[in-house]
Design a protein around this motif. Structure first.
Motif, PDB file in Angstrom:
ATOM      1  N   ASP A 169      41.705   9.348 -94.589  1.00  0.00           N
ATOM      2  CA  ASP A 169      42.844   8.755 -93.859  1.00  0.00           C
ATOM      3  C   ASP A 169      42.894   7.244 -94.071  1.00  0.00           C
ATOM      4  OD1 ASP A 169      43.359  11.234 -92.765  1.00  0.00           O
ATOM      5  OD2 ASP A 169      42.715  10.711 -90.727  1.00  0.00           O
ATOM      6  N   HIS A 170      41.718   6.597 -94.012  1.00  0.00           N
ATOM      7  CA  HIS A 170      41.674   5.132 -94.206  1.00  0.00           C
ATOM      8  C   HIS A 170      42.229   4.776 -95.574  1.00  0.00           C
ATOM      9  CE1 HIS A 170      38.160   4.394 -91.153  1.00  0.00           C
ATOM     10  NE2 HIS A 170      39.279   4.766 -90.583  1.00  0.00           N
ATOM     11  N   ARG A 217      48.787   5.110 -87.224  1.00  0.00           N
ATOM     12  CA  ARG A 217      48.883   5.442 -85.797  1.00  0.00           C
ATOM     13  C   ARG A 217      48.484   6.901 -85.553  1.00  0.00           C
ATOM     14  NH1 ARG A 217      54.062   3.140 -83.105  1.00  0.00           N
ATOM     15  NH2 ARG A 217      52.762   3.604 -81.315  1.00  0.00           N
ATOM     16  N   GLU A 218      48.889   7.778 -86.461  1.00  0.00           N
ATOM     17  CA  GLU A 218      48.475   9.193 -86.352  1.00  0.00           C
ATOM     18  C   GLU A 218      46.956   9.290 -86.458  1.00  0.00           C
ATOM     19  OE1 GLU A 218      49.988  11.914 -89.453  1.00  0.00           O
ATOM     20  OE2 GLU A 218      51.903  10.902 -89.055  1.00  0.00           O
ATOM     21  N   HIS A 219      46.425   8.519 -87.414  1.00  0.00           N
ATOM     22  CA  HIS A 219      44.983   8.536 -87.647  1.00  0.00           C
ATOM     23  C   HIS A 219      44.214   8.098 -86.397  1.00  0.00           C
ATOM     24  CE1 HIS A 219      41.060   7.635 -89.331  1.00  0.00           C
ATOM     25  NE2 HIS A 219      41.205   6.392 -88.944  1.00  0.00           N
ATOM     26  N   PHE A 220      44.711   7.069 -85.691  1.00  0.00           N
ATOM     27  CA  PHE A 220      44.012   6.611 -84.482  1.00  0.00           C
ATOM     28  C   PHE A 220      43.905   7.760 -83.479  1.00  0.00           C
ATOM     29  CE2 PHE A 220      45.875   2.094 -85.258  1.00  0.00           C
ATOM     30  CZ  PHE A 220      44.924   1.859 -86.230  1.00  0.00           C
ATOM     31  N   ARG A 221      45.006   8.494 -83.337  1.00  0.00           N
ATOM     32  CA  ARG A 221      45.011   9.623 -82.387  1.00  0.00           C
ATOM     33  C   ARG A 221      44.001  10.691 -82.801  1.00  0.00           C
ATOM     34  NH1 ARG A 221      50.563   9.059 -82.090  1.00  0.00           N
ATOM     35  NH2 ARG A 221      50.813  10.431 -83.867  1.00  0.00           N
ATOM     36  N   ASP A 222      44.041  11.071 -84.088  1.00  0.00           N
ATOM     37  CA  ASP A 222      43.122  12.104 -84.586  1.00  0.00           C
ATOM     38  C   ASP A 222      41.682  11.648 -84.414  1.00  0.00           C
ATOM     39  OD1 ASP A 222      45.360  13.417 -85.392  1.00  0.00           O
ATOM     40  OD2 ASP A 222      45.114  12.997 -87.534  1.00  0.00           O
ATOM     41  N   GLU A 223      41.459  10.385 -84.757  1.00  0.00           N
ATOM     42  CA  GLU A 223      40.107   9.845 -84.716  1.00  0.00           C
ATOM     43  C   GLU A 223      39.538   9.889 -83.295  1.00  0.00           C
ATOM     44  OE1 GLU A 223      38.790   6.518 -87.449  1.00  0.00           O
ATOM     45  OE2 GLU A 223      39.670   5.530 -85.716  1.00  0.00           O
ATOM     46  N   LEU A 279      44.367  -5.791 -91.005  1.00  0.00           N
ATOM     47  CA  LEU A 279      43.990  -5.291 -89.680  1.00  0.00           C
ATOM     48  C   LEU A 279      43.302  -3.931 -89.791  1.00  0.00           C
ATOM     49  CD1 LEU A 279      47.266  -6.125 -87.684  1.00  0.00           C
ATOM     50  CD2 LEU A 279      45.035  -7.212 -87.348  1.00  0.00           C
ATOM     51  N   ALA A 280      43.884  -3.048 -90.616  1.00  0.00           N
ATOM     52  CA  ALA A 280      43.344  -1.696 -90.767  1.00  0.00           C
ATOM     53  C   ALA A 280      41.966  -1.734 -91.421  1.00  0.00           C
ATOM     54  CB  ALA A 280      44.293  -0.839 -91.600  1.00  0.00           C
ATOM     55  N   ARG A 281      41.817  -2.592 -92.434  1.00  0.00           N
ATOM     56  CA  ARG A 281      40.551  -2.621 -93.144  1.00  0.00           C
ATOM     57  C   ARG A 281      39.428  -3.194 -92.279  1.00  0.00           C
ATOM     58  NH1 ARG A 281      41.873  -4.794 -98.235  1.00  0.00           N
ATOM     59  NH2 ARG A 281      41.632  -6.686 -97.029  1.00  0.00           N
ATOM     60  N   ASP A 282      39.723  -4.283 -91.549  1.00  0.00           N
ATOM     61  CA  ASP A 282      38.697  -4.865 -90.672  1.00  0.00           C
ATOM     62  C   ASP A 282      38.270  -3.863 -89.608  1.00  0.00           C
ATOM     63  OD1 ASP A 282      38.832  -7.173 -92.063  1.00  0.00           O
ATOM     64  OD2 ASP A 282      39.838  -8.347 -90.492  1.00  0.00           O
ATOM     65  N   HIS A 283      39.259  -3.206 -89.006  1.00  0.00           N
ATOM     66  CA  HIS A 283      38.951  -2.219 -87.974  1.00  0.00           C
ATOM     67  C   HIS A 283      38.157  -1.061 -88.569  1.00  0.00           C
ATOM     68  CE1 HIS A 283      39.385   0.563 -84.669  1.00  0.00           C
ATOM     69  NE2 HIS A 283      39.930   1.432 -85.494  1.00  0.00           N
ATOM     70  N   GLY A 284      38.589  -0.578 -89.722  1.00  0.00           N
ATOM     71  CA  GLY A 284      37.916   0.555 -90.371  1.00  0.00           C
ATOM     72  C   GLY A 284      36.458   0.242 -90.694  1.00  0.00           C
ATOM     73  N   ARG A 285      36.216  -0.970 -91.209  1.00  0.00           N
ATOM     74  CA  ARG A 285      34.836  -1.347 -91.539  1.00  0.00           C
ATOM     75  C   ARG A 285      33.978  -1.398 -90.294  1.00  0.00           C
ATOM     76  NH1 ARG A 285      36.204  -6.081 -95.663  1.00  0.00           N
ATOM     77  NH2 ARG A 285      36.583  -4.766 -97.462  1.00  0.00           N
ATOM     78  N   HIS A 301      42.262   0.411 -80.757  1.00  0.00           N
ATOM     79  CA  HIS A 301      43.427   1.231 -81.112  1.00  0.00           C
ATOM     80  C   HIS A 301      44.647   0.830 -80.276  1.00  0.00           C
ATOM     81  CE1 HIS A 301      40.981   4.786 -83.027  1.00  0.00           C
ATOM     82  NE2 HIS A 301      40.962   3.695 -83.758  1.00  0.00           N
ATOM     83  N   VAL A 302      44.433   0.538 -78.999  1.00  0.00           N
ATOM     84  CA  VAL A 302      45.562   0.132 -78.143  1.00  0.00           C
ATOM     85  C   VAL A 302      46.186  -1.145 -78.694  1.00  0.00           C
ATOM     86  CG1 VAL A 302      46.190  -0.743 -75.833  1.00  0.00           C
ATOM     87  CG2 VAL A 302      44.698   1.261 -76.054  1.00  0.00           C
ATOM     88  N   PHE A 303      45.319  -2.116 -79.012  1.00  0.00           N
ATOM     89  CA  PHE A 303      45.802  -3.385 -79.566  1.00  0.00           C
ATOM     90  C   PHE A 303      46.544  -3.155 -80.893  1.00  0.00           C
ATOM     91  CE2 PHE A 303      44.824  -6.633 -82.805  1.00  0.00           C
ATOM     92  CZ  PHE A 303      45.590  -7.675 -82.323  1.00  0.00           C
ATOM     93  N   LEU A 304      45.931  -2.372 -81.787  1.00  0.00           N
ATOM     94  CA  LEU A 304      46.540  -2.142 -83.101  1.00  0.00           C
ATOM     95  C   LEU A 304      47.857  -1.378 -82.979  1.00  0.00           C
ATOM     96  CD1 LEU A 304      43.295  -1.299 -85.110  1.00  0.00           C
ATOM     97  CD2 LEU A 304      44.777  -3.277 -85.479  1.00  0.00           C
ATOM     98  N   ASN A 305      47.906  -0.410 -82.054  1.00  0.00           N
ATOM     99  CA  ASN A 305      49.152   0.333 -81.859  1.00  0.00           C
ATOM    100  C   ASN A 305      50.280  -0.589 -81.412  1.00  0.00           C
ATOM    101  OD1 ASN A 305      48.898   3.075 -82.559  1.00  0.00           O
ATOM    102  ND2 ASN A 305      47.603   3.441 -80.769  1.00  0.00           N
ATOM    103  N   THR A 306      49.961  -1.519 -80.510  1.00  0.00           N
ATOM    104  CA  THR A 306      50.975  -2.467 -80.046  1.00  0.00           C
ATOM    105  C   THR A 306      51.466  -3.326 -81.210  1.00  0.00           C
ATOM    106  OG1 THR A 306      49.815  -2.544 -77.951  1.00  0.00           O
ATOM    107  CG2 THR A 306      51.447  -4.266 -78.325  1.00  0.00           C
ATOM    108  N   MET A 307      50.505  -3.836 -82.002  1.00  0.00           N
ATOM    109  CA  MET A 307      50.872  -4.656 -83.155  1.00  0.00           C
ATOM    110  C   MET A 307      51.763  -3.877 -84.119  1.00  0.00           C
ATOM    111  SD  MET A 307      49.509  -7.728 -83.461  1.00  0.00           S
ATOM    112  CE  MET A 307      49.459  -8.033 -85.230  1.00  0.00           C
ATOM    113  N   LEU A 308      51.329  -2.638 -84.434  1.00  0.00           N
ATOM    114  CA  LEU A 308      52.051  -1.837 -85.433  1.00  0.00           C
ATOM    115  C   LEU A 308      53.437  -1.450 -84.925  1.00  0.00           C
ATOM    116  CD1 LEU A 308      49.110   0.414 -86.708  1.00  0.00           C
ATOM    117  CD2 LEU A 308      50.187  -1.481 -87.942  1.00  0.00           C
ATOM    118  N   GLU A 309      53.539  -1.216 -83.618  1.00  0.00           N
ATOM    119  CA  GLU A 309      54.839  -0.847 -83.059  1.00  0.00           C
ATOM    120  C   GLU A 309      55.810  -2.015 -83.205  1.00  0.00           C
ATOM    121  OE1 GLU A 309      54.316   1.129 -79.262  1.00  0.00           O
ATOM    122  OE2 GLU A 309      56.406   0.595 -78.776  1.00  0.00           O
TER     123      GLU A 309
END
Ligand SMILES: [Fe+2]
Ligand SMILES: [Fe+2]
Length: 141
Positions: free
Chosen positions: A76-77, A108-114, A44-50, A11-19
């Motif tokens: 959410d996904h 990004r909201e989803h990462f926090r909730d998750e 990115l989202a799909r690979d992480h989600g799977r 999530h940290v990595f993805l948040n940086t990328m998305l930002e």
């Protein structure tokens, strides 16, 4: 590394990328550029989600289902990927940009909730050795 720690580090990595992508997306001028950002975010989202579904949600299946939280996470996904997909379809540039930014913000909201849901449940319901094993399998994927 425990699977819960792998989740947070991804999530940290993805948040940086998305930002960074979100900042750059504001200056994109063509639909093709917006679509390529949306495609990257979707991949990115799909690979992480799977991966998280296999290495964390599946082992927690019973607990998450019991609490009715698995369907919300999976919803959410689909919702974020849906925005990102629509941003790749032919439409006005500003509309596509709005969908791209909405999809990324939703992720990004989803990462926090998750993290708020899955980490406490995993720590409480799975033995630490299993979390380590799942985390190693996730890292070695
Ligand atoms: Fe997720
Ligand atoms: Fe996640």
């Amino acid at each position: 590394m425990k699977a819960t720690e792998v989740l947070v580090s991804q999530h940290v990595f993805l948040n940086t990328m998305l930002e960074e992508m979100g900042r750059a997306a504001r200056t994109l001028e063509t639909l093709a550029e917006i679509a390529s950002f949306a495609r990257l975010a979707e991949t990115l989202a799909r690979d992480h989600g799977r991966a998280e579904e296999s290495f964390l949600f599946a082992p927690l299946d019973n607990v998450l289902v019991e609490k009715g939280q698995l369907s919300q996470l999976c919803f959410d996904h689909r919702e974020s990927v849906g925005f990102l997909r629509q941003a790749q379809e032919p439409r006005q540039v500003e509309e596509a940009r709005g969908l791209l930014l909405a999809g990324m913000a939703r992720l990004r909201e989803h990462f926090r909730d998750e993290e708020g849901v899955v980490i406490p449940l995993a720590e409480e319901s799975l033995p630490p050795q299993l979390l380590e094993k799942l985390g190693d399998a996730w890292m070695g994927r």
